[in-house]
Design an enzyme around this catalytic site. Structure first.
Site, PDB file in Angstrom:
ATOM      1  N   SER A  51       3.565  -5.387  -2.997  1.00  0.00           N
ATOM      2  CA  SER A  51       3.057  -6.512  -4.153  1.00  0.00           C
ATOM      3  C   SER A  51       3.565  -5.708  -5.485  1.00  0.00           C
ATOM      4  O   SER A  51       3.348  -4.376  -5.359  1.00  0.00           O
ATOM      5  CB  SER A  51       1.960  -7.204  -4.010  1.00  0.00           C
TER       6      SER A  51
ATOM      7  N   VAL B  55       1.694  -5.097  -8.319  1.00  0.00           N
ATOM      8  CA  VAL B  55       0.722  -4.404  -8.908  1.00  0.00           C
ATOM      9  C   VAL B  55       0.273  -3.050  -8.012  1.00  0.00           C
ATOM     10  O   VAL B  55       0.170  -1.990  -8.536  1.00  0.00           O
ATOM     11  CB  VAL B  55      -0.412  -5.363  -9.031  1.00  0.00           C
ATOM     12  N   CYS B  56       0.296  -3.304  -6.683  1.00  0.00           N
ATOM     13  CA  CYS B  56      -0.069  -2.468  -5.779  1.00  0.00           C
ATOM     14  C   CYS B  56       0.911  -1.457  -5.700  1.00  0.00           C
ATOM     15  O   CYS B  56       0.740  -0.069  -5.564  1.00  0.00           O
ATOM     16  CB  CYS B  56      -0.155  -3.070  -4.415  1.00  0.00           C
ATOM     17  N   SER B  57       2.310  -1.735  -5.952  1.00  0.00           N
ATOM     18  CA  SER B  57       3.513  -0.830  -6.123  1.00  0.00           C
ATOM     19  C   SER B  57       3.341   0.259  -7.083  1.00  0.00           C
ATOM     20  O   SER B  57       3.221   1.352  -7.040  1.00  0.00           O
ATOM     21  CB  SER B  57       4.667  -1.237  -6.113  1.00  0.00           C
TER      22      SER B  57
ATOM     23  N   MET C 268       0.052   2.470  -6.580  1.00  0.00           N
ATOM     24  CA  MET C 268       0.419   3.542  -5.731  1.00  0.00           C
ATOM     25  C   MET C 268       1.178   4.805  -6.288  1.00  0.00           C
ATOM     26  O   MET C 268       1.031   5.781  -5.984  1.00  0.00           O
ATOM     27  CB  MET C 268       1.017   2.907  -4.230  1.00  0.00           C
TER      28      MET C 268
END
Lengths: 174, 156
Positions: free
Chosen positions: B41, B43-45, B48
């Site tokens: 997703s 935002v998660c990318s 991270m």
């Protein structure tokens, strides 16, 4: 969230030093969003000229954008020959071609003294400067690029189309 | 979410298809636990990718960052390879979300972890926590502030 490292003499300033609005961008030369933001920012600066001073700081995500840091160093090295903003524009206009040979080509194209440029690209203090940009951004809450700060406060709204310009117009007497 | 000063519940989860990581085996180091909703997703990318650039700073503060989501180990492996991540992603996969539940950061409705951060000290105590709105990348400044604060209290 405030900008933890205020704009200072190590930053290149675009526009009038006495402009009431200070716009700082943390960006990455290989980041496609920053590439999209580039003409938007240029257009904005043209329209509100005297009112805004612009500062660009590097926030290279080197592991996903392996050429971003070298490109940042090229801009800094060009800056030592008073061509920071010229190089800055070229880098964003040629985002898909930022390998070392290309950087040298751009430097030659704008008439930089090449021996000096290649030496400067390796300068430790420029590398430290780029790292300190990243660090100051991270400590100021930059979590992705581009991130803008307006008069020292993080701007969390949209910068797409003329949203940033409209925001400035609604917040300042332009 | 589990409050500051409580003991961090121990767990053992897959980090790669054939290797598990046990929280208690990291004692002596500080651990940054980053619960996040889903691999891939946007935002998660971004989140991270940012931590991936921060490893050197975390390392200097004697801290190991670990991502946790309910995605399976093969999904993590593929996401991690694609984004060139150099820190472990743990699969809170079976029983689904058990670790997130133990930390009080599981979203029952969606079946994903919430976007939550914990900094755990060298002895396994939660020193700092933060629950981020799910669509907002919390960045790294809060973590760095927490790590600095821990240095100060340690010296005092």
């Amino acid at each position: 969230m405030p900008l933890r490292t205020p704009v200072n003499e190590t930053d290149y300033l675009f526009g009038s030093m006495n402009a009431p609005i200070e716009l700082v961008e943390y960006g990455d030369y290989q980041c496609p969003h920053c590439g999209r933001a580039h003409p938007i920012v240029k257009d904005l600066l043209q329209r509100v000229g005297q009112q805004v001073k612009f500062v660009f700081r590097n926030f290279p995500l080197s592991k996903i954008h392996p050429q971003a840091r070298m490109a940042a160093l090229a801009a800094e090295a060009a800056g030592l020959q008073n061509k920071y903003w010229t190089m800055h524009d070229i880098l964003y206009e040629n985002q898909k071609r930022l390998h070392h040979t290309a950087l040298l080509e751009y430097a030659a194209g704008i008439g930089l003294q090449m021996d000096q440029f290649t030496v400067d690209m390796e300068r430790e203090d420029l590398a430290t400067k780029v790292d300190s940009h990243f660090y100051s951004g991270m400590r100021s809450g930059v979590s992705a690029t581009p991130t803008f700060f307006i008069n020292g406060e993080k701007y969390t709204g949209s910068w797409e189309n003329d949203d940033l310009l409209q925001y400035l117009k609604s917040s300042f007497p332009l | 979410m589990l409050p500051i000063q409580s003991q961090a519940p121990d767990f053992e989860l897959y980090a790669t298809p054939d290797q598990k990581i046990k929280l208690s085996s990291l004692q002596g180091k500080r651990v940054i636990l980053a619960f996040y909703p889903a691999d891939w997703s946007p935002v998660c990318s971004d989140q991270m990718a940012l931590y991936n650039e921060m490893l050197e700073y975390f390392h200097k503060a004697n801290a190991q960052v670990i991502g946790i989501s309910v995605d399976g180990k093969w999904c993590h492996m593929s996401f991690s390879a694609d984004r060139k991540l150099h820190f472990p992603l743990l699969a809170d996969f079976e029983p689904k979300g058990a670790v997130a539940k133990a930390y009080g950061v599981y979203n029952e409705e969606i079946g994903e972890c919430q976007r939550a951060l914990f900094v755990i000290d060298e002895k396994g105590t939660i020193a700092w926590n933060y629950l981020s709105p799910v669509g907002v990348n919390p960045g790294a400044d809060g973590i760095m502030d927490a790590l600095e604060e821990m240095d100060k209290t340690k010296k005092a």
